[in-house]
Scaffold this motif. Structure first.
Motif, PDB file in Angstrom:
ATOM      1  N   GLU A 227      53.636  45.654  42.911  1.00  0.00           N
ATOM      2  CA  GLU A 227      54.063  44.281  43.188  1.00  0.00           C
ATOM      3  C   GLU A 227      54.284  44.075  44.680  1.00  0.00           C
ATOM      4  OE1 GLU A 227      54.958  41.793  40.905  1.00  0.00           O
ATOM      5  OE2 GLU A 227      54.487  42.918  39.080  1.00  0.00           O
TER       6      GLU A 227
ATOM      7  N   THR B 123      55.144  34.146  38.801  1.00  0.00           N
ATOM      8  CA  THR B 123      54.949  34.995  39.976  1.00  0.00           C
ATOM      9  C   THR B 123      55.403  34.272  41.237  1.00  0.00           C
ATOM     10  OG1 THR B 123      53.075  36.032  38.888  1.00  0.00           O
ATOM     11  CG2 THR B 123      53.244  36.334  41.242  1.00  0.00           C
TER      12      THR B 123
ATOM     13  N   MET C  17      51.935  32.738  34.015  1.00  0.00           N
ATOM     14  CA  MET C  17      52.237  33.949  34.792  1.00  0.00           C
ATOM     15  C   MET C  17      52.175  33.670  36.288  1.00  0.00           C
ATOM     16  SD  MET C  17      50.366  36.950  32.606  1.00  0.00           S
ATOM     17  CE  MET C  17      50.987  38.315  33.569  1.00  0.00           C
ATOM     18  N   ARG C  18      51.223  32.798  36.695  1.00  0.00           N
ATOM     19  CA  ARG C  18      51.140  32.434  38.113  1.00  0.00           C
ATOM     20  C   ARG C  18      52.411  31.742  38.542  1.00  0.00           C
ATOM     21  NH1 ARG C  18      45.704  30.962  37.143  1.00  0.00           N
ATOM     22  NH2 ARG C  18      44.487  32.757  37.836  1.00  0.00           N
TER      23      ARG C  18
ATOM     24  N   LEU D  72      47.915  32.846  31.763  1.00  0.00           N
ATOM     25  CA  LEU D  72      47.839  33.193  33.182  1.00  0.00           C
ATOM     26  C   LEU D  72      48.423  32.098  34.052  1.00  0.00           C
ATOM     27  CD1 LEU D  72      44.695  35.302  33.859  1.00  0.00           C
ATOM     28  CD2 LEU D  72      46.872  35.480  35.034  1.00  0.00           C
TER      29      LEU D  72
ATOM     30  N   LEU E 271      57.200  38.076  32.525  1.00  0.00           N
ATOM     31  CA  LEU E 271      55.826  38.430  32.889  1.00  0.00           C
ATOM     32  C   LEU E 271      55.310  39.596  32.048  1.00  0.00           C
ATOM     33  CD1 LEU E 271      55.906  38.033  36.760  1.00  0.00           C
ATOM     34  CD2 LEU E 271      54.249  36.983  35.224  1.00  0.00           C
TER      35      LEU E 271
ATOM     36  N   ALA F 228      46.937  41.926  34.244  1.00  0.00           N
ATOM     37  CA  ALA F 228      47.212  40.491  34.286  1.00  0.00           C
ATOM     38  C   ALA F 228      48.306  40.175  35.299  1.00  0.00           C
ATOM     39  CB  ALA F 228      47.625  40.021  32.905  1.00  0.00           C
ATOM     40  N   ARG F 229      49.333  41.026  35.387  1.00  0.00           N
ATOM     41  CA  ARG F 229      50.425  40.731  36.323  1.00  0.00           C
ATOM     42  C   ARG F 229      49.924  40.677  37.763  1.00  0.00           C
ATOM     43  NH1 ARG F 229      53.654  44.311  37.162  1.00  0.00           N
ATOM     44  NH2 ARG F 229      52.492  45.850  35.964  1.00  0.00           N
TER      45      ARG F 229
ATOM     46  N   GLU G 217      41.072  32.706  38.273  1.00  0.00           N
ATOM     47  CA  GLU G 217      40.493  33.985  37.864  1.00  0.00           C
ATOM     48  C   GLU G 217      39.161  33.737  37.191  1.00  0.00           C
ATOM     49  OE1 GLU G 217      42.013  35.698  34.395  1.00  0.00           O
ATOM     50  OE2 GLU G 217      42.569  33.786  33.536  1.00  0.00           O
TER      51      GLU G 217
ATOM     52  N   ALA H  84      46.713  39.968  38.521  1.00  0.00           N
ATOM     53  CA  ALA H  84      45.856  38.783  38.579  1.00  0.00           C
ATOM     54  C   ALA H  84      46.687  37.521  38.742  1.00  0.00           C
ATOM     55  CB  ALA H  84      45.005  38.696  37.317  1.00  0.00           C
ATOM     56  N   ALA H  85      47.942  37.553  38.285  1.00  0.00           N
ATOM     57  CA  ALA H  85      48.800  36.371  38.370  1.00  0.00           C
ATOM     58  C   ALA H  85      49.098  35.993  39.820  1.00  0.00           C
ATOM     59  CB  ALA H  85      50.091  36.617  37.604  1.00  0.00           C
ATOM     60  N   TYR H  86      48.796  36.869  40.756  1.00  0.00           N
ATOM     61  CA  TYR H  86      48.977  36.522  42.164  1.00  0.00           C
ATOM     62  C   TYR H  86      47.844  35.635  42.679  1.00  0.00           C
ATOM     63  CZ  TYR H  86      52.840  39.761  42.844  1.00  0.00           C
ATOM     64  OH  TYR H  86      54.063  40.367  42.793  1.00  0.00           O
ATOM     65  N   SER H  87      46.808  35.476  41.843  1.00  0.00           N
ATOM     66  CA  SER H  87      45.653  34.723  42.321  1.00  0.00           C
ATOM     67  C   SER H  87      45.838  33.232  42.075  1.00  0.00           C
ATOM     68  CB  SER H  87      44.403  35.202  41.586  1.00  0.00           C
ATOM     69  OG  SER H  87      44.516  34.855  40.226  1.00  0.00           O
TER      70      SER H  87
END
Lengths: 226, 774, 180
Positions: free
Chosen positions: A178, C136, C132-133, C129, C154, A202-203, A211, A205-208
């Motif tokens: 993270e 995040t 989740m974004r 997602l 998450l 996925a966690r 996707e 990818a959640a920063y993107s």
């Protein structure tokens, strides 16, 4: 998309008799973070390699900043990778005999920046990634998480317009993973670099921002699926 | 018994360790095999040389075997010649009876007009290169000389049948023999040559030892990781060591087999390879059995010992390999001790060697070994010390230097062989140069005035000489010919004393021999004794009564003839002719000497050629062979080298080149292994856009830095050792710069070769495939 | 978007009291501060809970202030209360296995009716997602407490997502099973 920085269209690539890409599509804008997900063996790394100009696809076109990557020579693509792209991989990417600072400065030096200046700029990036104290250490003497931060610093030191990150946290625990992602995203945002992020988590990818999922060599843009 | 079990287990791993284990075993086997092949070759060389000598003696013809024709006699005449720089051994045979001896390698004496040739000569005659030679040897080839009659497969030789040669007397160049072969033992070698040979063997064998020691450590790092896995399942530290030793043992045993194979193959190649002007029959390269057994025992033992020694500093833990802490700083003092001890061992021998003096071979070997071991001990220290101080320059340089800083030991180890070989070779070259003057005689020839010298026993008289000279002069490419005949004059009476020379020739010829103002036929001159180098002897004077005594002169037995040195004889300063012979005594034109005398004398000529005409030498030789086939024709050189000395020198060149190439092969293997281990990293660097050239240069530097240091050290040690050896043979110190340059050049060439051969695999590994993890 | 904190309010208030007696209002403030996040505790809920605890002898009235504002009771925890908190903390929560998931039902129904189950999964995946974004982003901007709570969510969402992926990969197999 007219304002895309890097895009791939109808990409095909076969290794031996195994098809890795079978008509994949991809596009990314400046400053955007796009995750490429998919099961192992689905072709996501191959897609990244094609987009970065490391591998030439068998067919299809890749456009970067108005240029056709597939038409460029190997030397031309290498030069482009030196000047415009940054890379973070899962592991095995730091040169073990160079110090961390020298590793970070390496891309600049490959671009013919003088050693002193390259290392000064490298050190700045190490500070931003909170690993400046490791400058004199060698990769064998630091932890995995520290190593990835060094790798991120190295990817960003040339202020690339696109950072290619292939499972950058794959070898790290959640906490370190993270942290590395936050630093990578934060630093890239500050320079308006786009990030192509290959991950199966996925966690991460959640920063993107967006996707795409690659299955059996075909891509699916999930923003459109929703 | 546990040790045996562990060894066996290790040997098992060597064979069944999967693809990786096989490759490792194969590399070790190849490396050890090359070393073993070299060892076998070395043990075989003395035998080969003596076999060669023996065949040479067996076909010699000995003077004085029979005075009269008998039912076992054969007339044999030397018809040696030189063609395009290659010497050809020629013999004319005339059987005087059906039971005449037959030369070794021949089935029968060839008939007149026929000849039997060596295979190499047959090839030469068949080739376009041999065109002129075919004219010189106008015989029909009816067979080839068997190996028994040749000293090497590349020797050029012929036996031609003849029915005209006759022998005049016991000094004639035509011999009457009843058997071939020399009853005398071969000359013992000069102690200085023995010294050279002893040092040469040490110098060649030490790198082989280094090579074998390196070979059993091929892939050591990967093996250590495998051993760590064994520790995880319960093996103790001692067990893992013996298992490792077992692996090395298996590799070395395969190496022995490989070595035998390489040797047998290489032996065949020596028969063909004449690149070094030393040709040996494969069958002559027969290793001596005790030495071969010694090699077969010593190599596996050394493999085990080296492995155990190398693992001494490594702690194999269940979870990985730990090099014993930070390796202790390399200390220099004990490393310096070795070369110092070597010098101490050699020092007492200095000034011992004289023409007849013998050396304590044990002490020489000990000293040389210690000195060269000093190189192997100093080099890791030197590489580490120097590399630690190297700054980071351009990227390739930085990559190479940092890599060496992290671990220079393996590099230094690989280079050790080169350094030892070069140090030894440099020392030997110096020794060669130092004693060269003893074996290379200044002939005094002035090759600007004449290029060929002819001498013949034929008694052709003044007109004959003029005719022959004229015929030669007409040959294309010949500028001038000066013919003369020579004999001795002495005091009349029984006790004739030492006498002086009498040289008879035309005015033109005499002008070549002295500074003569005016000259006409009938004139006589006396050479000013101050300008001649003959010591003592009779001093001729005008009007003095002497006898012309060809019996004192070369190869005739005519009766003495009284002669009055003409009163008009003038004293003139002499000068050496083109062949370097300075006259003394009396110079006379043909008219001043009775014609009966001149008809009994042998003659000689000097021939000057036109350098612009190609093949002038061989054209002139052909002409000479036509006119007088038994005349000996020499090419004039300013120096002449002892034949045996040249062989020793050739052997050194072959040996050190082979050793350096083999070490290059081991360097290459190490480099390739390193590249394979870094495949992933290389791919990452490619992703970053690293140029091929950047990594190529880095590899060059990485190989070159230790090699340059090694050569530097080798040059120092070599010169020191050379100085000691020169001291031992009482020759002044002098560095053989060309030898130094050529040896370091070969070393540098090996670096380039290794780098060049590493590049294709490097480039292959720089393909992005290595990035694929899926 | 809400994160529903499933918790026992009685035990939480008791636990907060353990550090020292305090008024009902302060209790509410302290709860909101630490665990409120999306929804503040209603004042009434504090009082009803406290009176239940009082009745059970887990708290006692420590003092009473009047005048100015509303009546202000000061509560203190009793020994029995401390024991109760201790027991609660030490007792593991029952893991919830979600054996009957709506998503599973949807997938099966889609397959039975011949609709594209993969589409359903992908739509759900995109939705997951997206959330989740969002989490995040909040995690990056928030403090440690936010981060822990967001990560909790998450990880759960990630678990769902992995199930979605696995199911997507097994759709063929599942179709055969269902249509048998």
């Amino acid at each position: 998309m007219t304002d895309s920085l890097l895009s791939g269209h109808d990409l095909h690539k076969t290794y031996g008799s195994t098809p890795a890409l079978a008509g994949a599509e991809f596009t990314i804008r400046s400053g955007e973070v796009v995750a490429i997900m998919g099961p192992s063996g689905s072709g996501k790394s191959t897609l990244l390699h094609c987009l970065a100009g490391i591998v030439r696809p068998d067919s299809g076109t890749i456009r970067y900043d108005g240029r056709d990557l597939t038409a460029m020579s190997d030397g031309g693509r290498s030069a482009l990778r030196r000047s415009d792209f940054g890379f973070v991989f899962q592991f095995g990417q730091l040169v073990p005999e160079l110090t961390c600072l020298e590793n970070v400065a390496l891309p600049l030096r490959l671009n013919a920046v003088k050693r002193k200046e390259a290392e000064a700029r490298g050190l700045e990036w190490m500070e931003r990634l909170e690993v400046a104290d490791l400058a004199r250490k060698r990769p064998g003497e630091i932890s995995g998480g520290q190593g990835q931060r060094i790798a991120v610093a190295r990817a960003l030191v040339i202020r690339p317009r696109v950072v290619f990150a292939d499972e950058p946290t794959g070898a790290l625990d959640s906490l370190n993973g993270e942290r590395v992602m936050q630093l990578l995203i934060g630093a890239a945002r500050s320079t308006d670099a786009a990030i192509v992020l290959v991950t199966h988590e996925a966690r991460i990818a959640a920063y993107s921002d967006r996707e795409i999922v690659v299955r059996d060599g075909r891509s699916r843009d999930m923003a459109r699926a929703a | 018994m546990n040790v045996l079990r562990d060894l066996r287990m290790g040997a098992g791993f060597a064979v069944t360790g999967g693809r990786e284990g096989w490759i490792r075993t194969l590399l070790t086997a190849i490396g050890v095999g090359l070393g073993v092949a070299l060892l076998l070759l070395t043990t075989a060389i003395p035998g080969a040389l003596s076999a060669r000598d023996e065949r040479g003696r067996d076909r010699n013809e000995q003077r004085g075997q029979a005075a009269q024709a008998g039912d076992h006699t054969l007339l044999i005449a030397h018809a040696d010649t030189t063609y395009k720089g290659d010497e050809i051994r020629g013999r004319l045979l005339r059987a005087e009876a059906p039971k005449a001896p037959i030369p070794p390698g021949l089935a029968k004496i060839p008939l007149p007009g026929e000849m039997v040739v060596s295979p190499a000569l047959a090839d030469l005659l068949d080739s376009s290169r041999g065109r002129l030679l075919r004219e010189r040897l106008p015989y029909r080839t009816v067979g080839t000389i068997g190996d028994k009659g040749l000293i090497g497969p590349d020797e050029l030789a012929f036996y031609a049948g003849n029915d005209t040669v006759t022998t005049g007397d016991r000094w004639s160049s035509v011999l009457r023999i009843t058997a071939f072969g020399s009853p005398f033992p071969a000359d013992p070698m000069d102690p200085r040559l023995v010294l050279l040979v002893v040092v040469m063997f040490v110098v060649l064998l030490m790198p082989v030892a280094v090579l074998i020691a390196t070979a059993v450590r091929f892939g050591g790092e990967r093996r250590d990781r495998r051993l760590a896995a064994l520790r995880l399942v319960g093996a103790d530290a001692r067990t893992t060591r013996w298992i490792a030793a077992g692996e090395a043992l298996a590799g070395s045993l395969f190496g022995l087999l490989f070595g035998l194979g390489f040797f047998l193959i290489g032996r065949q190649l020596t028969g063909v390879a004449s690149a070094f002007d030393l040709s040996i029959f494969p069958a002559d390269l027969d290793p001596s059995v005790p030495l071969a057994v010694l090699v077969a025992l010593a190599v596996p033992f050394a493999a085990v010992a080296v492995t155990l020694f190398a693992l001494r500093a490594v702690v194999i833990e269940p979870l990985g390999v730990v090099r014993a802490g930070t390796p202790p700083r390399r200390r220099v003092w004990w490393r310096l001790l070795l070369p110092v001890a070597g010098m101490v061992a050699l020092y007492p021998l200095i000034r011992q060697g004289s023409e007849s003096g013998q050396f304590n071979r044990g002490q020489v070997v000990l000293g040389v070994v210690l000195l060269l071991l000093g190189v192997t001990a100093m080099l890791p220290w030197l590489v580490e010390a120097v590399v630690a101080r190297l700054g980071a320059g351009r990227v390739p340089w930085q990559l190479a230097v940092r890599r060496l800083q992290l671990g220079s030991t393996s590099a230094a180890r690989a280079v050790n062989g080169i350094a030892v070989a070069v140090a030894g070779a440099i020392a030997l070259q110096m020794l060669f140069l130092g004693i060269e003057n003893d074996y290379t005689k200044e002939t005094g020839a002035d090759t600007t005035r004449a290029q060929l010298a002819v001498s013949s026993d034929a008694q052709v008289g003044t007109e004959g000489i003029a005719r022959i000279a004229g015929q030669i002069r007409e040959t294309k490419g010949v500028r001038s010919v000066f013919g003369r005949s020579g004999t001795r004059i002495a005091e009349p009476g029984e006790d004739s004393g030492p006498g002086a020379s009498l040289t008879i020739g035309t005015c033109d010829t005499l002008r070549e021999l002295a500074r003569i103002e005016g000259c006409a036929d009938g004139d006589t001159f006396i050479v000013d004794p101050r300008t001649s180098n003959s010591v003592g002897g009779m001093q001729p004077a005008p009007g003095k009564n002497v006898v012309i005594d060809p019996g004192q002169g070369p190869r005739t037995s005519a009766a003495p003839t009284p002669w009055l040195i003409p009163k008009a004889a003038r004293t003139v300063p002499g000068r050496a002719d083109g062949s370097g012979i300075a006259p003394d005594g009396v110079l006379a034109t043909p008219g001043a000497v009775p014609a009966a005398v001149t008809r009994q004398l042998p003659y000689s000529m000097t021939v000057a050629l036109d350098p612009a005409v190609p093949d002038a030498i061989d054209l002139a030789r052909n002409a000479m062979a036509r006119v007088d086939p038994l005349a000996q024709v020499y090419t004039l050189n300013e120096t002449r080298e002892s034949r045996r000395f040249a062989n020793v020198r050739t052997a050194l060149f072959i040996g050190s080149t082979v050793v350096l190439l083999m070490i290059g092969a081991s360097l290459l293997v190490t480099m390739l292994e390193q590249l394979r281990e870094r495949r992933k990293l290389l791919s990452v660097l490619v992703a970053f856009g690293t140029r091929r050239s950047t990594l190529s240069w880095s590899i060059l530097y990485q190989t070159a830095i230790p090699v340059v240091l090694g050569l530097f050290l080798a040059a120092g040690t070599g010169v020191a050792l050379g100085a000691a050896l020169l001291g031992m043979v009482q020759r002044p110190f002098g560095v053989d710069w060309t030898g130094l340059a050529s040896m370091t050049g070969i070393g540098a060439g090996v670096v380039l070769l290794v780098t060049a051969l590493s590049l294709p695999p490097l480039w292959r590994m720089m393909r992005p495939d290595g990035l694929r993890t899926e | 978007m809400r994160i529903v904190l499933v918790m026992s309010i009685g035990h939480t208030l008791l636990g907060l009291l353990e550090s020292g007696p305090c008024h009902g209002y302060d209790l509410k403030r302290s709860f909101d501060e630490r665990f409120g996040r999306d929804r503040a505790l209603a004042y009434g809920q504090v009082y009803s809970t406290m009176s239940r605890l009082l009745k059970n002898g887990l708290v006692e009235i420590d003092g009473l202030e009047s005048g100015g504002g509303p009546e202000r009771k000061r509560y203190a925890i009793t020994d029995a209360g401390v024991t109760d908190v201790e027991q609660w903390l030490g007792r593991p929560e029952t893991p919830e296995p979600y054996l009957q998931s709506t998503l599973y039902t949807k997938v099966v129904l889609a397959l039975l009716t011949g609709r594209d189950a993969a589409d359903i999964l992908d739509t759900q995946r995109a939705e997951h997602l997206t959330m989740m974004r969002e989490l995040t982003r909040r995690k990056i901007d928030g403090d440690l407490g936010d981060r822990l709570i967001c990560d909790h969510a998450l990880f759960h969402l990630e678990a769902d997502l992995r199930w979605l992926e696995l199911t997507a990969a097994r759709l063929g197999e599942l179709t055969l099973e269902i249509r048998k």
